[in-house]
Write an enzyme that holds these catalytic residues in place. Structure first.
Site, PDB file in Angstrom:
ATOM      1  N   TYR A   1      49.506  40.228  44.495  1.00 11.32           N
ATOM      2  CA  TYR A   1      49.968  39.573  43.267  1.00 11.32           C
ATOM      3  C   TYR A   1      49.433  40.272  42.027  1.00 11.32           C
ATOM      4  O   TYR A   1      50.207  40.673  41.137  1.00 11.32           O
ATOM      5  CB  TYR A   1      49.531  38.111  43.275  1.00 11.32           C
ATOM      6  CG  TYR A   1      49.804  37.369  41.997  1.00 11.32           C
ATOM      7  CD1 TYR A   1      51.105  37.126  41.573  1.00 11.32           C
ATOM      8  CD2 TYR A   1      48.765  36.893  41.199  1.00 11.32           C
ATOM      9  CE1 TYR A   1      51.364  36.441  40.398  1.00 11.32           C
ATOM     10  CE2 TYR A   1      49.011  36.205  40.024  1.00 11.32           C
ATOM     11  CZ  TYR A   1      50.312  35.982  39.627  1.00 11.32           C
ATOM     12  OH  TYR A   1      50.556  35.301  38.454  1.00 11.32           O
TER      13      TYR A   1
ATOM     14  N   LYS B   1      51.429  42.624  39.067  1.00 15.51           N
ATOM     15  CA  LYS B   1      51.463  42.246  37.649  1.00 15.51           C
ATOM     16  C   LYS B   1      50.857  43.335  36.769  1.00 15.51           C
ATOM     17  O   LYS B   1      51.327  43.583  35.649  1.00 15.51           O
ATOM     18  CB  LYS B   1      50.717  40.920  37.456  1.00 15.51           C
ATOM     19  CG  LYS B   1      51.413  39.713  38.063  1.00 15.51           C
ATOM     20  CD  LYS B   1      52.665  39.329  37.287  1.00 15.51           C
ATOM     21  CE  LYS B   1      53.250  38.013  37.736  1.00 15.51           C
ATOM     22  NZ  LYS B   1      54.378  37.570  36.918  1.00 15.51           N
TER      23      LYS B   1
END
Length: 254
Positions: free
Chosen positions: A160, A164
């Site tokens: 994750y 990002k």
């Protein structure tokens, strides 16, 4: 529908959480037309929102699906002829654990949605967005403070956070490549969504510390009135705070 005198927004991931809060808050504005992007545009949550706000238009949106993204933008163009603000909120966070044992499929899943999905959306929307009659088109990417390299915090969620971080680089590049586009990343805080509360539970907290309402208010405070000179190419905090989980500055270090 006529968009004369209106601001046309596209909010992705709008059927729940931050995206739903953004769509509802924007819809309450009399000068807004809101396209609420979701995998299931017939979701009950969106039906409820449309019942209260007829200026909300659910639209099918699948992150990193080029054909779908192009069709969604074509529908917006056909309906209103313009697009002024994109809030790219759709994302995935579904795995936690050390890198040593993280399946490669998790990295691929997160990068495809959170990173490549940003490219697919911009490429599909760029022509219509850059032609915004406001002269100040906005592409706001909902990132995470966990993506900061300078303020590293180990969330044990590398698929994750790395996806990002990579998307944040794309935001900087888009700013450099598009002199007319106002484009920036936003940290929404640790928010009381399904995603945020799941992380909070794993950390021994009853719930995440930031309400959806506060996150939405903070995000829109950065979007509203944004300019190329003061806003673009930067990584904004939804608000500066002094709590134990807050970042005390207006910007998050890259």
């Amino acid at each position: 529908m006529s968009a004369a005198g209106k601001i046309v927004y596209l909010v992705t991931g709008a059927n729940r959480g931050i995206g739903y809060g953004l769509a509802g808050t924007l819809a309450a504005r009399p000068d807004a037309i809101v396209f609420a992007g979701a995998r299931d545009p017939a979701a009950q949550s969106l039906a409820d929102l449309v019942a209260k706000h007829p200026n909300v238009h659910p639209i099918k949106f699948v992150a990193n699906d080029q054909v779908n993204n192009e069709a969604a933008i074509a529908e917006i163009k056909s309906s209103t002829g313009q697009l002024d603000v994109i809030i790219a909120n759709a994302g995935v966070a579904k795995y936690a654990g050390p890198i040593a044992t993280t399946p490669l499929s998790e990295f691929k899943d997160h990068w495809e949605v959170n990173t490549l999905g940003t490219v697919v959306l911009f490429q599909a929307a760029q022509e219509l967005l850059l032609a915004s009659p406001t002269g100040a088109p906005i592409f706001a990417y909902i990132s995470t403070a966990g993506a900061s390299m300078a303020r590293f915090f180990n969330l044990s969620a590398a698929p994750y956070t790395s996806s990002k971080t990579a998307a944040n680089f794309l935001i900087k590049a888009l700013d450099a490549e598009n002199p007319k586009l106002i484009v920036f990343a936003l940290s929404p805080g640790w928010v009381q969504t399904d995603m945020g509360n799941s992380g909070a539970a794993a950390s021994g907290l009853a719930e995440a510390p930031v309400t959806v309402e506060d996150a939405v208010s903070g995000i829109l405070s950065r979007v509203d009135g944004a300019t190329k000179e003061k806003s673009s190419g930067r990584f904004w905090n939804f608000k500066a705070g002094t709590g134990p989980f807050d970042i005390p500055t207006d910007e998050v270090p890259w």
